[in-house]
Design a protein around this motif. Sequence first.
Motif, PDB file in Angstrom:
ATOM      1  N   LEU A 166       0.832  -1.204   0.000  1.00 43.60           N
ATOM      2  CA  LEU A 166       0.000   0.000   0.000  1.00 43.60           C
ATOM      3  C   LEU A 166       0.862   1.247   0.000  1.00 43.60           C
ATOM      4  CD1 LEU A 166      -2.731  -0.996   2.636  1.00 43.60           C
ATOM      5  CD2 LEU A 166      -2.741  -1.366   0.154  1.00 43.60           C
ATOM      6  N   SER A 167       0.340   2.314  -0.588  1.00 46.89           N
ATOM      7  CA  SER A 167       1.015   3.606  -0.547  1.00 46.89           C
ATOM      8  C   SER A 167       0.781   4.257   0.810  1.00 46.89           C
ATOM      9  CB  SER A 167       0.467   4.505  -1.656  1.00 46.89           C
ATOM     10  OG  SER A 167      -0.894   4.846  -1.370  1.00 46.89           O
TER      11      SER A 167
ATOM     12  N   GLN B 135      -3.670   3.487  -0.623  1.00 45.41           N
ATOM     13  CA  GLN B 135      -4.090   2.885  -1.899  1.00 45.41           C
ATOM     14  C   GLN B 135      -3.157   1.723  -2.266  1.00 45.41           C
ATOM     15  OE1 GLN B 135      -4.118   6.473  -1.722  1.00 45.41           O
ATOM     16  NE2 GLN B 135      -6.274   6.135  -1.235  1.00 45.41           N
TER      17      GLN B 135
ATOM     18  N   ARG C  54      -0.527   0.031  -4.116  1.00 51.34           N
ATOM     19  CA  ARG C  54       0.604   0.397  -4.963  1.00 51.34           C
ATOM     20  C   ARG C  54       1.058  -0.789  -5.810  1.00 51.34           C
ATOM     21  NH1 ARG C  54       5.404   2.375  -1.528  1.00 51.34           N
ATOM     22  NH2 ARG C  54       4.203   4.326  -1.538  1.00 51.34           N
ATOM     23  N   HIS C  55       1.034  -1.957  -5.221  1.00 53.66           N
ATOM     24  CA  HIS C  55       1.424  -3.172  -5.934  1.00 53.66           C
ATOM     25  C   HIS C  55       0.615  -4.338  -5.391  1.00 53.66           C
ATOM     26  CE1 HIS C  55       3.712  -6.439  -7.713  1.00 53.66           C
ATOM     27  NE2 HIS C  55       3.795  -6.985  -6.516  1.00 53.66           N
TER      28      HIS C  55
ATOM     29  N   GLU D 266      -6.226  -7.646 -10.240  1.00 57.40           N
ATOM     30  CA  GLU D 266      -5.117  -6.752  -9.889  1.00 57.40           C
ATOM     31  C   GLU D 266      -5.323  -5.370 -10.500  1.00 57.40           C
ATOM     32  OE1 GLU D 266      -1.666 -10.241  -9.671  1.00 57.40           O
ATOM     33  OE2 GLU D 266      -1.636  -8.756 -11.277  1.00 57.40           O
TER      34      GLU D 266
ATOM     35  N   GLU E 132      -8.101  -3.980 -11.360  1.00 56.80           N
ATOM     36  CA  GLU E 132      -9.229  -3.322 -10.696  1.00 56.80           C
ATOM     37  C   GLU E 132      -8.813  -2.690  -9.372  1.00 56.80           C
ATOM     38  OE1 GLU E 132     -12.671  -3.132 -11.287  1.00 56.80           O
ATOM     39  OE2 GLU E 132     -12.574  -3.982 -13.311  1.00 56.80           O
TER      40      GLU E 132
ATOM     41  N   LEU F 204      -5.512  -1.817  -8.339  1.00 58.43           N
ATOM     42  CA  LEU F 204      -4.387  -0.887  -8.354  1.00 58.43           C
ATOM     43  C   LEU F 204      -4.869   0.562  -8.266  1.00 58.43           C
ATOM     44  CD1 LEU F 204      -1.859  -2.298 -10.972  1.00 58.43           C
ATOM     45  CD2 LEU F 204      -1.423  -1.859  -8.549  1.00 58.43           C
ATOM     46  N   GLY F 205      -4.285   1.304  -7.337  1.00 56.89           N
ATOM     47  CA  GLY F 205      -4.623   2.711  -7.183  1.00 56.89           C
ATOM     48  C   GLY F 205      -5.879   2.974  -6.393  1.00 56.89           C
ATOM     49  N   THR F 206      -6.531   1.931  -5.895  1.00 55.61           N
ATOM     50  CA  THR F 206      -7.755   2.109  -5.114  1.00 55.61           C
ATOM     51  C   THR F 206      -7.511   1.764  -3.652  1.00 55.61           C
ATOM     52  OG1 THR F 206      -8.602  -0.169  -5.313  1.00 55.61           O
ATOM     53  CG2 THR F 206      -9.032   1.338  -7.161  1.00 55.61           C
TER      54      THR F 206
ATOM     55  N   ASN G 106     -14.418  -2.859  -2.718  1.00 58.23           N
ATOM     56  CA  ASN G 106     -13.541  -2.849  -3.882  1.00 58.23           C
ATOM     57  C   ASN G 106     -12.915  -4.221  -4.130  1.00 58.23           C
ATOM     58  OD1 ASN G 106     -14.004  -0.170  -4.433  1.00 58.23           O
ATOM     59  ND2 ASN G 106     -12.184   0.573  -3.365  1.00 58.23           N
TER      60      ASN G 106
END
Length: 330
Positions: A251-252, A256, A258-259, A278, A280, A282-284, A290
């Motif tokens: 996670l960032s 979110q 990140r990977h 993956e 769907e 990514l970035g969420t 989700n």
Amino acid sequence: MKPFAYVRPHSVEEAAEAHAGRPGSRYLGGGTNLVDLMKLGVERPETLIDISRLPLDAIEELPDGALRIGATVRNSDLAAHPLVRTRYPVLSQALLAGASGQLRNIATTGGNLLQRTRCPFFQDTSKPCNKREPGSGCGARAGGTDRDFAVLGHSAHCVATNPSDMAVALTALDATIRLHGADGARTVPAADFHRLPGVRPAEDTVIRPGELIEAVVLPPAPAGLPSAYRKARDRASYAFALVSVAAVLELSGGGQVRHIGLAFGGLAHRPWRARRAEAELLGTAPTQENIGRAMDAELSAAEPLRDNGFKVALARNLACSVLKGLVGPE
């Protein structure tokens, strides 16, 4: 058991040359799968090339932080290695879920990747099986029990599943596989090493005739990177997966994704990399909603057989549980 010749090479190059010069050869490592299939009459090699004493049994950290695992490293040693346990716990967990301690003490990294399906039609030479005898038909497709078989990526020619727990973890980890053959060395992503059946189900992998697995390489990973492996099976131990899930999640700072590396076992002819899920995620934010939406997107391609529709819901629920466990409480 059919009589066979026995060769013990002293180098990888010598092993590849021996295989190329002897039609009907098979490499022998731990032998936990190959010897069983020879006893059943499924495998009938002309020559066994014993690679168990080649210098391929080391686990080495590379200068960039990657981890190189030799092909003859025993599953028990790999599962217990300190760097595997701290940086790649998903791999250690998968290995420990894979077999009894006695088998893990003998089975090798390369052999684990090359083990063949446990489909009962494949293992019974009195039954039709396109994987064992191309063109003979598929016993499961012909009305046999199909509860344990594939729901993704199968074909009219084969619905068998890949039995390896380790390969599912390697797929989620973006590992690569180093091969050596008569034409030299090459590297294949673990996610692309095993094949879907298509019209040639007898070909389990992309390995070329005579090629030998030299090593598996894990990409650099920090200690504590969240990863996990979970396996649903009919009994608590010594059973192959109905469904398994390997997940790696980073996670960032803002929470979110990140990977993410996500792979399923027990659903297809090969470990199934969940690329759509993956993408769907990514970035969420990895919320329950989700994650569930991503799993629905991935599993929308499933084509269950008569008796195994339950695998779709089982895979969804297991993946959601694993990912939420890696995220922690909201």
